[in-house]
Design a protein around this motif. Sequence first.
Motif, PDB file in Angstrom:
ATOM      1  N   ALA A 248       0.855  -1.186   0.000  1.00 56.70           N
ATOM      2  CA  ALA A 248       0.000   0.000   0.000  1.00 56.70           C
ATOM      3  C   ALA A 248       0.890   1.235   0.000  1.00 56.70           C
ATOM      4  O   ALA A 248       2.039   1.195   0.459  1.00 56.70           O
ATOM      5  CB  ALA A 248      -0.930   0.004   1.213  1.00 56.70           C
ATOM      6  N   GLY A 249       0.367   2.316  -0.528  1.00 55.41           N
ATOM      7  CA  GLY A 249       1.142   3.550  -0.561  1.00 55.41           C
ATOM      8  C   GLY A 249       0.259   4.755  -0.740  1.00 55.41           C
ATOM      9  O   GLY A 249      -0.934   4.642  -1.082  1.00 55.41           O
ATOM     10  N   VAL A 250       0.820   5.916  -0.512  1.00 52.14           N
ATOM     11  CA  VAL A 250       0.112   7.171  -0.720  1.00 52.14           C
ATOM     12  C   VAL A 250       1.137   8.205  -1.182  1.00 52.14           C
ATOM     13  O   VAL A 250       2.254   8.274  -0.673  1.00 52.14           O
ATOM     14  CB  VAL A 250      -0.628   7.616   0.564  1.00 52.14           C
ATOM     15  CG1 VAL A 250       0.350   7.851   1.711  1.00 52.14           C
ATOM     16  CG2 VAL A 250      -1.459   8.853   0.298  1.00 52.14           C
ATOM     17  N   SER A 251       0.753   8.984  -2.177  1.00 49.91           N
ATOM     18  CA  SER A 251       1.664   9.979  -2.754  1.00 49.91           C
ATOM     19  C   SER A 251       0.860  11.087  -3.408  1.00 49.91           C
ATOM     20  O   SER A 251      -0.378  11.093  -3.360  1.00 49.91           O
ATOM     21  CB  SER A 251       2.592   9.317  -3.789  1.00 49.91           C
ATOM     22  OG  SER A 251       1.820   8.747  -4.839  1.00 49.91           O
ATOM     23  N   ASN A 252       1.568  12.016  -4.034  1.00 47.01           N
ATOM     24  CA  ASN A 252       0.930  13.082  -4.808  1.00 47.01           C
ATOM     25  C   ASN A 252      -0.078  13.870  -3.982  1.00 47.01           C
ATOM     26  O   ASN A 252      -1.234  14.048  -4.376  1.00 47.01           O
ATOM     27  CB  ASN A 252       0.257  12.498  -6.061  1.00 47.01           C
ATOM     28  CG  ASN A 252      -0.072  13.559  -7.092  1.00 47.01           C
ATOM     29  OD1 ASN A 252       0.539  14.626  -7.128  1.00 47.01           O
ATOM     30  ND2 ASN A 252      -1.052  13.278  -7.936  1.00 47.01           N
ATOM     31  N   PHE A 253       0.368  14.380  -2.848  1.00 46.18           N
ATOM     32  CA  PHE A 253      -0.501  15.211  -2.010  1.00 46.18           C
ATOM     33  C   PHE A 253      -0.725  16.565  -2.697  1.00 46.18           C
ATOM     34  O   PHE A 253       0.235  17.240  -3.075  1.00 46.18           O
ATOM     35  CB  PHE A 253       0.137  15.437  -0.641  1.00 46.18           C
ATOM     36  CG  PHE A 253       0.227  14.193   0.198  1.00 46.18           C
ATOM     37  CD1 PHE A 253      -0.800  13.843   1.057  1.00 46.18           C
ATOM     38  CD2 PHE A 253       1.338  13.353   0.121  1.00 46.18           C
ATOM     39  CE1 PHE A 253      -0.722  12.691   1.835  1.00 46.18           C
ATOM     40  CE2 PHE A 253       1.421  12.202   0.886  1.00 46.18           C
ATOM     41  CZ  PHE A 253       0.382  11.873   1.752  1.00 46.18           C
ATOM     42  N   GLN A 254      -1.994  16.967  -2.835  1.00 52.41           N
ATOM     43  CA  GLN A 254      -2.323  18.224  -3.499  1.00 52.41           C
ATOM     44  C   GLN A 254      -3.436  18.939  -2.751  1.00 52.41           C
ATOM     45  O   GLN A 254      -4.358  18.305  -2.227  1.00 52.41           O
ATOM     46  CB  GLN A 254      -2.757  17.985  -4.950  1.00 52.41           C
ATOM     47  CG  GLN A 254      -1.659  17.462  -5.848  1.00 52.41           C
ATOM     48  CD  GLN A 254      -2.093  17.376  -7.302  1.00 52.41           C
ATOM     49  OE1 GLN A 254      -3.274  17.541  -7.623  1.00 52.41           O
ATOM     50  NE2 GLN A 254      -1.147  17.125  -8.184  1.00 52.41           N
ATOM     51  N   LYS A 255      -3.354  20.261  -2.736  1.00 52.96           N
ATOM     52  CA  LYS A 255      -4.390  21.074  -2.108  1.00 52.96           C
ATOM     53  C   LYS A 255      -5.464  21.411  -3.142  1.00 52.96           C
ATOM     54  O   LYS A 255      -5.165  21.891  -4.235  1.00 52.96           O
ATOM     55  CB  LYS A 255      -3.798  22.359  -1.537  1.00 52.96           C
ATOM     56  CG  LYS A 255      -4.815  23.254  -0.830  1.00 52.96           C
ATOM     57  CD  LYS A 255      -4.178  24.523  -0.310  1.00 52.96           C
ATOM     58  CE  LYS A 255      -3.249  24.220   0.847  1.00 52.96           C
ATOM     59  NZ  LYS A 255      -2.702  25.472   1.464  1.00 52.96           N
ATOM     60  N   ILE A 256      -6.723  21.137  -2.799  1.00 55.50           N
ATOM     61  CA  ILE A 256      -7.850  21.411  -3.676  1.00 55.50           C
ATOM     62  C   ILE A 256      -8.547  22.668  -3.181  1.00 55.50           C
ATOM     63  O   ILE A 256      -8.981  22.734  -2.027  1.00 55.50           O
ATOM     64  CB  ILE A 256      -8.836  20.229  -3.715  1.00 55.50           C
ATOM     65  CG1 ILE A 256      -8.091  18.932  -4.058  1.00 55.50           C
ATOM     66  CG2 ILE A 256      -9.953  20.503  -4.712  1.00 55.50           C
ATOM     67  CD1 ILE A 256      -7.366  18.961  -5.376  1.00 55.50           C
TER      68      ILE A 256
END
Length: 362
Positions: A301-309
């Motif tokens: 599992a992983g998480v990436s590409n954090f972006q502010k909406i």
Amino acid sequence: MMHLFRFARVLGVVGLSVTLTTAALAQSTDNTPKYANEFLNIGVGARALGMGNTQVSLAQDATAGYWNPAGLLGQKTKYDAVLMHSELFSGIVKNDYAAFSMPLDERSAIGASIIRLGVDDIADTRNLVNEYGQINYDNITYFSVADYAMLLSYARKLGPEGLTVGANGKIVYRNVGSFATAWGFGFDAGAQYQHGNLRLGLMARDITTTITAWSINSEKFRNSNDTLAIPKSSSEITLPRVVLGAAYNVKLPGQFSALVSTDLETTTDGRRNTPISTSFISIDPKLGLEVAYHSVAFLRAGVSNFQKIEGTASTKESWRAQPSLGVGFTTSGLRLDVALSRLAVEQAKTNSIIVSLGYGFH
């Protein structure tokens, strides 16, 4: 332990020095380039993509030629080969990758990687209507838009036990049918260090900057029936990015183990939509997890590409991240990895399935 902390500090100082130097160069340029050759930053290998692209400290097979060439010396077999195929945005974009690596001797290794990202069978309808105003479907032609890269990698053991360094020389070729082509050349450099269950990595991409020169086929545009301005030949500059990585392996009860990893990707091409974003540098964190059973079956599992909406009249400002999941199996040198990554496109989301096959042999 003091030796480990000293090396980690040196690794961080080197990474920071490269980042600050290249960021200063970018600041001195009036028009800072952004997202040039971005296809090289999508990632390769289903294991990596299932773990949120946290591989700078981990990659130790043929995929290390892409993630960190220093890892080529960590492969468990004499020869290693990897193939990958994925389709993005409901199959419109095809992403393919192949790599091979082998040792030269006990202290050095080499590898080669090829990447293609493309959209095929694009209809050219500019001549659909002839000079008499009639529609002629036989006038429709088709072309492809594709980006290619070849990486030639070299790795070598140095100094302290567990330390390896590596470098890539890469050739970039970009093609827009018969309308335009581009060639680019650049270099990457990386290092890995392993001490017990802890791994550290540093990767500097496009360390000398990569210049991609475009050549426009003006005659092809002049033959069209539209009135669009004809683009001119030009060059793109890809500024360096520096990735610091760390991973730790934990023994779990029974035949289970867990590998926790993180990468901090620092770009120097101006302000980006990342958790840490300035006009000087932008930093994008990535997190990954791999649970293994008997070193044969893997859940990732992983998480990436954090972006502010940005918020609207009815919604508040929020943060969005790109999650990923993956599984893997290995037996008799054969590795099968599958990953599922959810891509965000404005307010829509699309799932991307990545499949890669690896084989290590003597």
